[in-house]
Scaffold this active site. Sequence first.
Site, mmCIF file in Angstrom:
data_model
loop_
_atom_site.group_PDB
_atom_site.id
_atom_site.type_symbol
_atom_site.label_atom_id
_atom_site.label_comp_id
_atom_site.label_asym_id
_atom_site.label_seq_id
_atom_site.Cartn_x
_atom_site.Cartn_y
_atom_site.Cartn_z
ATOM 1 N N CYS A 1 10.165 -0.762 0.611
ATOM 2 C CA CYS A 1 11.453 -0.548 1.095
ATOM 3 C C CYS A 1 12.428 -1.612 0.967
ATOM 4 O O CYS A 1 12.000 -2.973 0.867
ATOM 5 C CB CYS A 1 11.170 -0.420 2.618
ATOM 6 N N ARG B 1 11.692 -1.569 -4.908
ATOM 7 C CA ARG B 1 10.760 -2.023 -3.885
ATOM 8 C C ARG B 1 10.539 -0.569 -3.132
ATOM 9 O O ARG B 1 9.805 -0.662 -1.846
ATOM 10 C CB ARG B 1 11.675 -2.841 -2.793
ATOM 11 N N TRP C 1 10.155 3.690 0.905
ATOM 12 C CA TRP C 1 8.684 3.654 0.735
ATOM 13 C C TRP C 1 8.073 4.411 1.951
ATOM 14 O O TRP C 1 7.946 3.453 2.810
ATOM 15 C CB TRP C 1 8.077 2.382 -0.006
ATOM 16 N N ASN D 1 12.296 -1.996 7.622
ATOM 17 C CA ASN D 1 11.037 -2.236 6.652
ATOM 18 C C ASN D 1 10.036 -2.853 7.686
ATOM 19 O O ASN D 1 10.313 -3.467 8.509
ATOM 20 C CB ASN D 1 11.480 -3.437 5.760
ATOM 21 N N GLY D 2 8.705 -2.198 7.373
ATOM 22 C CA GLY D 2 7.797 -2.664 8.358
ATOM 23 C C GLY D 2 7.067 -1.410 9.221
ATOM 24 O O GLY D 2 7.553 -0.344 8.761
ATOM 25 N N GLU E 1 -7.807 -5.921 -15.366
ATOM 26 C CA GLU E 1 -6.374 -6.090 -15.058
ATOM 27 C C GLU E 1 -5.867 -5.069 -16.011
ATOM 28 O O GLU E 1 -5.162 -4.355 -15.872
ATOM 29 C CB GLU E 1 -5.859 -7.454 -15.442
ATOM 30 N N LYS F 1 -3.547 -1.900 -14.980
ATOM 31 C CA LYS F 1 -2.150 -1.617 -15.359
ATOM 32 C C LYS F 1 -2.026 -0.191 -16.194
ATOM 33 O O LYS F 1 -1.067 0.448 -15.764
ATOM 34 C CB LYS F 1 -1.871 -2.789 -16.858
ATOM 35 N N GLU G 1 -2.021 2.235 -13.124
ATOM 36 C CA GLU G 1 -0.910 2.420 -12.184
ATOM 37 C C GLU G 1 0.193 3.031 -12.798
ATOM 38 O O GLU G 1 1.308 3.638 -12.239
ATOM 39 C CB GLU G 1 -0.753 1.100 -11.245
ATOM 40 N N HIS H 1 -25.858 0.283 -16.585
ATOM 41 C CA HIS H 1 -26.297 0.525 -15.387
ATOM 42 C C HIS H 1 -25.773 1.717 -14.679
ATOM 43 O O HIS H 1 -25.949 2.083 -13.414
ATOM 44 C CB HIS H 1 -26.315 -0.708 -14.435
ATOM 45 N N LYS I 1 6.892 -2.269 -5.172
ATOM 46 C CA LYS I 1 6.725 -3.711 -5.513
ATOM 47 C C LYS I 1 6.794 -4.304 -4.056
ATOM 48 O O LYS I 1 7.339 -4.001 -3.164
ATOM 49 C CB LYS I 1 7.701 -4.173 -6.161
HETATM 50 C C1 F6R Z 1 -0.421 -4.305 -9.795
HETATM 51 C C2 F6R Z 1 0.536 -4.980 -8.905
HETATM 52 C C3 F6R Z 1 -0.109 -5.037 -7.529
HETATM 53 C C4 F6R Z 1 0.143 -6.615 -7.021
HETATM 54 C C5 F6R Z 1 -0.212 -6.522 -5.519
HETATM 55 C C6 F6R Z 1 -0.205 -7.961 -4.896
HETATM 56 O O1 F6R Z 1 0.376 -4.276 -11.146
HETATM 57 O O2 F6R Z 1 1.481 -5.295 -9.138
HETATM 58 O O3 F6R Z 1 -1.513 -4.939 -7.558
HETATM 59 O O4 F6R Z 1 -0.519 -7.469 -7.642
HETATM 60 O O5 F6R Z 1 0.199 -5.847 -4.633
HETATM 61 O O6 F6R Z 1 0.843 -8.386 -4.802
HETATM 62 P P1 F6R Z 1 1.719 -9.850 -4.789
HETATM 63 O O7 F6R Z 1 1.028 -10.583 -5.967
HETATM 64 O O8 F6R Z 1 3.162 -9.867 -4.727
HETATM 65 O O9 F6R Z 1 0.924 -10.478 -3.634
#
Ligand code: F6R
Length: 608
Positions: A2, A27, A74, A100-101, A481, A485, A488, A504, A603
Amino acid sequence: MCGIIGHVGQRESLPILMAGLRRLEYRGYDSAGVAVLNAGQLGVVKAVGKIKSLERSLQGQEIAGSIGIAHTRWATHGEPSVTNAHPHLDSDNEIALVHNGVIENYRTLKEFLSRSGIKFVSDTDTEVLTKLVKYHYTDSLTDAVRIALGQVEGTYGIAVVSSKHPETLVAARKGSPLVIGLGDDENFVASDVSAMIEHTNRVLYLEDGEIAEITPNDYRIITIENIPTDKAVEEVNWTLDEIEKQGYDHFMLKEIYEQPSTIRAAIRGRINLEEGIARLNGLNLQYDELRRIKRVIITACGTSWHSALIGEYMIEELARIPVEVEYASEFRYRSPVFDDHTLLLAISQSGETADTLAAMREARKHGVTSLGIVNVVGSTIARESDGGVYTHAGPEIGVASTKAFTSQVMVLSMIAILLGRMRNVSVQQGQELIGLMRQLPDQIEAILKTDDKIQEIAKAYHHHDNFLYLGRGINFPAALEGALKLKEISYIHAEGYPAAEMKHGPIALIDEKMPVVVIALKDPVYDKVMSNIEQVKARNGNVIAIASEGDTEIADKVNHVIYVPRTHRLLTPILSVLPLQLLAYHIAVMRGCNVDQPRNLAKSVTVE
Ligand code: F6R
């Protein structure tokens, strides 16, 4: 998670709010709305979907005025819909509020308000808060907000306007970031500096439990207990360029390509080749304090958790200190054992992730020295930790984290060298590592030049529905990782596994429809990884290998090879992850996915 932007001044608010929303869209992007006060009436427009839908809904609407608030959502409570979108209004359309929250006790508050005959139209906790503010309103909006928040349990970053107060914007924070921006004859509030950076770089970060009353030429900050507080104005040194795509198709691609320079920024002024040591003054720890550390806990979420796993290998190997890596969301609800010699590292790009922040607070409550490895300057983890190291990767706008990850790994390598040099690592070993660290930016450039080849591989495999990623040792987290990527941004099911663990269980999945991406670098486990590759090939699996430059024998054993330059084994994940980022990116683009704003994600996860 948000986004909020608010403006009060002499200029028209709507264009400022809409530009702010576009910058905040990363966001949260399931619905959006705006409220502007015009001639004593609140004009509110909301729409489901991205900011573009809101722009369409605004066409032909007259909502002029020089005070307003806006929100991109969001969803947490209630599906994305116009009714559930923010701003929310009280029953008389006098007060508009964005939030937000999560208001945890909203059901209790709703019952309380319902007993006074107040009706609700949405499923949201935010509407309850809006009506609670109105319930307490007599003549001061700030007092009404303060009294209402006194009844609230949960987290909030809010901005509120009222038709009765045409020059006052009220904002408050607990657990959800809010920044006040100071302009000329106008002021702003936002959940994120990027929303207002084109107007001002002079900001004040609100702390939990603070309420700001903002007018065009002034502001006043009080605590929820109504005690006035002072706050230093800080200058943000971002430029607008940093938050624009600059010709790239997507922020994610731009951010992948920025990595040579972000890695340079991460080490700039922090490594001393002559002494073979890293200098990290922000840690606020003297050498004797560093020597006393007997255990390290690293806590983080998502991609940052993957960098933590890499940090574990680095610190254990160089400093011989036991390291535990903990999902922050789990750690905070266990009863972790702490002692006087434990150091906690909290890793977070945003510095606002609710779980990571809570985990760090838990450790600090037990007297554990807690350091942040954070990208966003001035973020909550940065401010609340005992010290730390900024990653200096610059704003990361793509929801999928890329450059922040490699910078985190860089910072962890410097911490590992420092802790190692306090113990058994010799000057020469330190020098060797630092010398190789300095080569990484050029080596990343070289990998980026192989992008055409990575695109070809993406073309061959982008229709597949499942992928397996394998790696061993310090490259196992890089495999995790890579898988994260891909899943997502392309919505392909992808799993990361330690290569040898495949037999396994996951080996049962392998056939010609399951591409397997294997990180097979020339390191002590190379032969073992090669035999894992044979096992995949024997079951008709297609293998895409990430291999060390000069490894000619691998080409005959796999379907595709992407070469990365050689470096110290501990630094290899910084290089091996690059092709994985690009592969995920191209596959997602080829599948027509919205790379920068993947579905269901946002984000900075500031709710639990
Ligand atoms: C994946 C991604 C998320 C963040 C996670 C932690 O690409 O961006 O998995 O890594 O939400 O976010 P931060 O690093 O901001 O605490």
